[in-house]
Enzyme design. Structure first.
Site, PDB file in Angstrom:
ATOM      1  N   GLY A 136      -3.828  -2.863   0.034  1.00  0.00           N
ATOM      2  CA  GLY A 136      -2.902  -3.100  -1.069  1.00  0.00           C
ATOM      3  C   GLY A 136      -3.569  -2.828  -2.394  1.00  0.00           C
ATOM      4  O   GLY A 136      -4.710  -2.359  -2.465  1.00  0.00           O
ATOM      5  N   LYS A 191      -4.556   7.474  -0.633  1.00  0.00           N
ATOM      6  CA  LYS A 191      -4.530   7.136  -2.061  1.00  0.00           C
ATOM      7  C   LYS A 191      -5.883   7.353  -2.713  1.00  0.00           C
ATOM      8  O   LYS A 191      -5.963   7.643  -3.913  1.00  0.00           O
ATOM      9  CB  LYS A 191      -4.034   5.703  -2.268  1.00  0.00           C
ATOM     10  CG  LYS A 191      -4.910   4.616  -1.679  1.00  0.00           C
ATOM     11  CD  LYS A 191      -5.909   4.047  -2.664  1.00  0.00           C
ATOM     12  CE  LYS A 191      -6.835   3.054  -1.980  1.00  0.00           C
ATOM     13  NZ  LYS A 191      -7.820   2.468  -2.914  1.00  0.00           N
ATOM     14  N   ASP A 244      -0.767   0.361  -3.879  1.00  0.00           N
ATOM     15  CA  ASP A 244      -2.184   0.718  -3.893  1.00  0.00           C
ATOM     16  C   ASP A 244      -2.414   2.027  -4.638  1.00  0.00           C
ATOM     17  O   ASP A 244      -3.396   2.198  -5.377  1.00  0.00           O
ATOM     18  CB  ASP A 244      -2.690   0.829  -2.454  1.00  0.00           C
ATOM     19  CG  ASP A 244      -4.194   0.705  -2.340  1.00  0.00           C
ATOM     20  OD1 ASP A 244      -4.866   0.440  -3.356  1.00  0.00           O
ATOM     21  OD2 ASP A 244      -4.712   0.852  -1.219  1.00  0.00           O
TER      22      ASP A 244
END
Length: 334
Positions: A136, A191, A244
């Site tokens: 997260g 990410k 995230d």
């Protein structure tokens, strides 16, 4: 889960040890450097990371894996993703039967393209009911000073997810459960690569439109690969996906973004590696992610350009030009 071992005492590992202790667990933090362990036990700080943050009395430290794992029913893993397998060769025989493994890592194993939970299952010889993943928008510094935040605890076993959720629920960190381990891990891995690109944009002086476009199209890449692998598309709209991605791409506290910013300013990969102390997981994860995508016929143009900048010496501005000159098409294409 009243006794936890956190392996090891990097920035996120140290902060998560604080979280577990604030939630009521007795925590043993493994420090590879005995001086760090002594400082944690004597002064309740980690002088290498977050030296200004006091750790709870329930956090103790040791440089001995055997002592760290002796009573642990929760084994939290916070090591560089490429080191996980070799670490588990040493640590897994010391883990108590029935203990739950928790991965804080957001990367893919080079060579195998395995997610961290898959490496844990294989290297430690445990089933999915004993593995959970935490993911997260969890920048360590902000959680250390108790800024309100949320996270996701994912496991194939609902009872395991619920138990880990209870173990890390504090007034400043709100954990949610999720059954989509694949999606949560994939979101965390991709990410980091997109955050490298975000840093490059910052280093080249581009603005908010550029960043927002990158984040949105980076999320599209993540969702395409995740859907092809069987993840729940809704995961990528949640904390382990969009949440995230926004935090890591937008904050100067992000090590991947900071790494990319130096590339955007003209430094080479070797120069940044020599200068930056902390691991930027996206540097090593982009190639195994591309191998997965290529095997499935999934297009990941941003990840591809990041890989070219890192390993082919492509100037970041040329990577931007290549992305902007791609044939236009529909926004939604899964």
């Amino acid at each position: 889960m009243r006794h936890a071992a956190v392996l090891t005492a990097g920035s996120w590992g140290t902060v998560f040890a604080k979280v577990l202790a604030d939630a009521g667990a007795h925590v043993t933090l493994l420090a590879r450097d005995q001086a760090i362990a002594d400082a944690i036990n004597g002064r309740h700080v980690n002088p290498r990371y977050l030296a200004d943050v006091r750790l709870p009395d329930l956090v103790r430290a040791t440089s001995s894996p055997r002592r760290a794992l002796r009573e642990a029913d929760l084994v939290v893993l916070a090591v560089p993703s490429q080191a996980l397998r070799s670490c588990l060769v040493e640590w897994a025989p010391l883990v108590r039967p029935g203990a739950v493994y928790v991965s804080l890592m957001k990367g893919m194993e080079a060579g195998s393209s395995r997610r961290m939970s898959e490496v844990i299952a294989q290297a430690a010889g445990v089933g999915p009911e004993r593995i959970a993943v935490v993911s997260g928008p969890n920048l360590a510094r902000e959680i250390a000073v108790e800024h309100p935040a949320a996270t996701v605890v994912a496991s194939d076993c609902a009872a395991t997810a619920n138990a880990v959720q209870a173990a890390c629920w504090t007034p400043y960190l709100r954990p949610y459960t999720n059954a989509d381990v694949l999606g949560c891990e994939l979101g965390g891995a991709v990410k980091n690569v997109i955050a490298l690109a975000a840093g490059m944009l910052e280093g080249m002086g581009f603005g908010t439109n550029s960043l927002a476009s990158l984040i949105t199209r980076g999320l599209a890449e993540t969702a395409r690969l995740g859907t092809a692998l069987g993840a729940d598309p809704m995961t990528f709209a949640g904390l382990a996906g969009l949440g995230d991605l926004v935090a890591t791409c937008g904050s100067p506290l992000s090590r991947n973004r900071s790494f990319g910013e130096k590339l955007g300013r003209g430094m080479t990969l070797d120069q940044v590696l020599a200068e930056q102390r902390q691991v930027a997981e996206g540097v090593r994860s982009c190639r195994p992610l591309l191998a997965l995508a290529d095997g499935l016929g999934v297009s990941m143009p941003i990840t591809r350009q990041v890989e070219r900048v890192l390993y082919e010496g492509l100037p970041p501005l040329e990577a931007v030009k290549d992305l902007m000159s791609r044939e236009p098409g529909p926004e939604y294409h899964l």
